[in-house]
Design an enzyme around this catalytic site. Structure first.
Site, PDB file in Angstrom:
ATOM      1  N   SER A  48       0.821  -1.209   0.000  1.00 40.44           N
ATOM      2  CA  SER A  48       0.000   0.000   0.000  1.00 40.44           C
ATOM      3  C   SER A  48       0.855   1.259   0.000  1.00 40.44           C
ATOM      4  CB  SER A  48      -0.941   0.005   1.211  1.00 40.44           C
ATOM      5  OG  SER A  48      -0.217  -0.162   2.413  1.00 40.44           O
ATOM      6  N   CYS A  49       1.991   1.228   0.711  1.00 39.00           N
ATOM      7  CA  CYS A  49       2.878   2.391   0.719  1.00 39.00           C
ATOM      8  C   CYS A  49       3.534   2.573  -0.645  1.00 39.00           C
ATOM      9  CB  CYS A  49       3.943   2.241   1.795  1.00 39.00           C
ATOM     10  SG  CYS A  49       3.282   2.281   3.473  1.00 39.00           S
ATOM     11  N   THR A  50       3.894   1.463  -1.266  1.00 41.18           N
ATOM     12  CA  THR A  50       4.471   1.546  -2.610  1.00 41.18           C
ATOM     13  C   THR A  50       3.465   2.156  -3.568  1.00 41.18           C
ATOM     14  OG1 THR A  50       5.849  -0.391  -2.197  1.00 41.18           O
ATOM     15  CG2 THR A  50       5.459   0.210  -4.496  1.00 41.18           C
ATOM     16  N   LEU A  53       3.134   6.102  -2.779  1.00 44.30           N
ATOM     17  CA  LEU A  53       4.239   6.950  -3.188  1.00 44.30           C
ATOM     18  C   LEU A  53       4.445   6.915  -4.699  1.00 44.30           C
ATOM     19  CD1 LEU A  53       4.664   6.895  -0.092  1.00 44.30           C
ATOM     20  CD2 LEU A  53       7.103   7.075  -0.555  1.00 44.30           C
TER      21      LEU A  53
END
Length: 301
Positions: A48-50, A53
Site C-alpha cells: 500500500s505504501c508503494t 508513493l
C-alpha cells in the site's frame, strides 16, 4: 494531529536523496519552494505504501515538481529508503524518522498498526505553505486506503500564487520551443516530400508539445491575476493546436509514404487548419513579461 491553520514543526535527520544518504534540515528539503507536500507512511516496500508513493510520483501535481517540495517520511532507515526510492524511481527525498520523533511532533505516530507493528507513522498527507501553515490534511489508519490525489492537487493550487503560475508558464515555454523546433523540421521535410523524416520529426514534436500544453494549463489554474490566467489559457490553446497539427501531419506523411494520396490529403487538410489556428497572431508572451503584469493585461509579442 496537526490541523489546518496550525504551524508545522521543522525537523532534521538522515535522508535518502538522489541515491545518497545524508543528514538534512527541513529548510534544505523544501528548497525555497512555496508549497511542501509531506507524506508520512508506515513502511518501505509494503504494497500500500508503494502504491501511494508511486501514485504521487506519477501524478502531475505538477508538473509541480519545480514548485512543490515532496518529502516522504517513515520510521525505516535511510538506507532502506535509498533502496526503496531506487527500486521505484521516486525522485523525491525520503527522511528516516528512526525514533518516531518527527511523526510524534505531527501527531501521526501510532503505538501499534497492522496487528502488532509498533511505532509506525500513520498514513498521512500534509500540504504546507511557505510559512509552514497547514492547508490540507488527509490521514487514515486503513492500510488499503489511498489519499485523494485530486483533493491534494486542489489544495496545492489553492496555496500556490502567481509566482508559481509564472514558473509553470516558464517551464511550459521551454517545452513549447523544443516541440516547435521539431515541428518546423517536420514542416520543412513535408514540403520537400521527405515523408520519413517528416513523420519522425512530427512524432518527436508531440511529447514536448503535450508537456507544454499541460504546463500552460497548470499555470492557468495557479494564476490569481486575470491577465496571467488569460495569457496561459491562450498559450494552452496554441500549444494544443500545434500538438494536434503535429499528429495529423505525421499521419499524412505516413499515408504519403505508402502511396495513399487521398488519405494523406485529408489528414494534411486537418493539420493545416490546426496549424493556421496555432500561428494566427503574435507569438506567446515571454515569461518575464508575465512576472511584471501587476494586474495589467499581457500583450502577445
Amino acid at each position: 494531529m496537526l490541523e489546518t491553520g496550525e504551524t508545522a514543526p521543522t525537523f532534521d535527520g538522515p535522508a535518502a536523496i538522489d541515491d545518497e544518504v545524508r543528514h538534512v534540515t527541513f529548510e534544505e528539503l523544501i528548497g525555497g519552494n512555496g508549497v511542501t507536500l509531506l507524506l508520512f507512511y508506515p513502511a518501505d516496500f509494503s504494497p500500500s505504501c508503494t502504491e501511494e508513493l508511486c501514485s504521487l510520483r506519477d501524478f502531475d501535481l505538477v508538473g509541480l515538481q519545480n514548485d512543490v517540495s515532496i518529502v516522504g517520511i517513515s520510521t525505516d532507515t535511510a538506507f532502506t529508503h535509498r533502496e526503496f526510492a531506487d527500486r521505484h524511481d521516486l525522485g523525491f527525498p525520503l527522511v528516516s524518522d528512526g525514533d518516531g520523533s518527527i511523526a510524534a511532533s505531527y501527531g501521526v505516530l501510532e503505538d501499534e498498526l497492522f496487528g502488532g507493528h509498533r511505532q509506525l507513522a500513520r498514513r498521512t498527507v500534509f500540504v504546507l505553505d511557505e510559512q509552514r501553515t497547514v492547508h490540507y490534511v488527509w490521514s487514515n489508519e486503513d492500510p488499503l486506503q489511498q489519499p485523494d490525489l485530486e483533493a491534494i492537487r486542489a489544495a496545492i493550487e489553492e496555496v500556490s500564487d502567481d509566482d508559481a503560475a509564472v514558473e509553470r508558464y516558464r517551464v511550459a515555454t521551454t517545452h513549447y520551443r523544443e516541440g516547435r523546433e521539431e515541428y518546423e523540421r517536420g514542416r520543412d521535410a513535408l514540403a520537400g516530400e521527405d515523408w520519413v523524416t517528416a513523420a519522425a520529426a512530427f512524432d518527436a514534436a508531440v511529447e514536448p508539445l503535450t508537456a507544454a500544453l499541460e504546463a500552460f494549463d497548470a499555470a492557468r489554474r495557479y494564476a490569481d491575476d486575470d491577465a496571467v490566467a488569460r495569457a496561459a489559457e491562450r498559450a494552452n490553446e496554441r500549444a494544443t493546436d500545434r500538438r494536434n497539427a503535429a499528429k495529423w501531419y505525421a499521419t499524412a506523411a505516413d499515408h504519403y509514404a505508402r502511396g495513399d494520396e487521398t488519405a494523406g490529403e485529408e489528414h494534411h487538410a486537418d493539420a493545416d487548419r490546426a496549424h493556421a489556428r496555432a500561428t494566427d497572431g503574435e507569438d506567446l508572451p515571454a515569461p518575464d513579461d508575465l512576472s511584471a503584469t501587476d494586474g495589467r493585461d499581457v500583450p502577445e509579442r
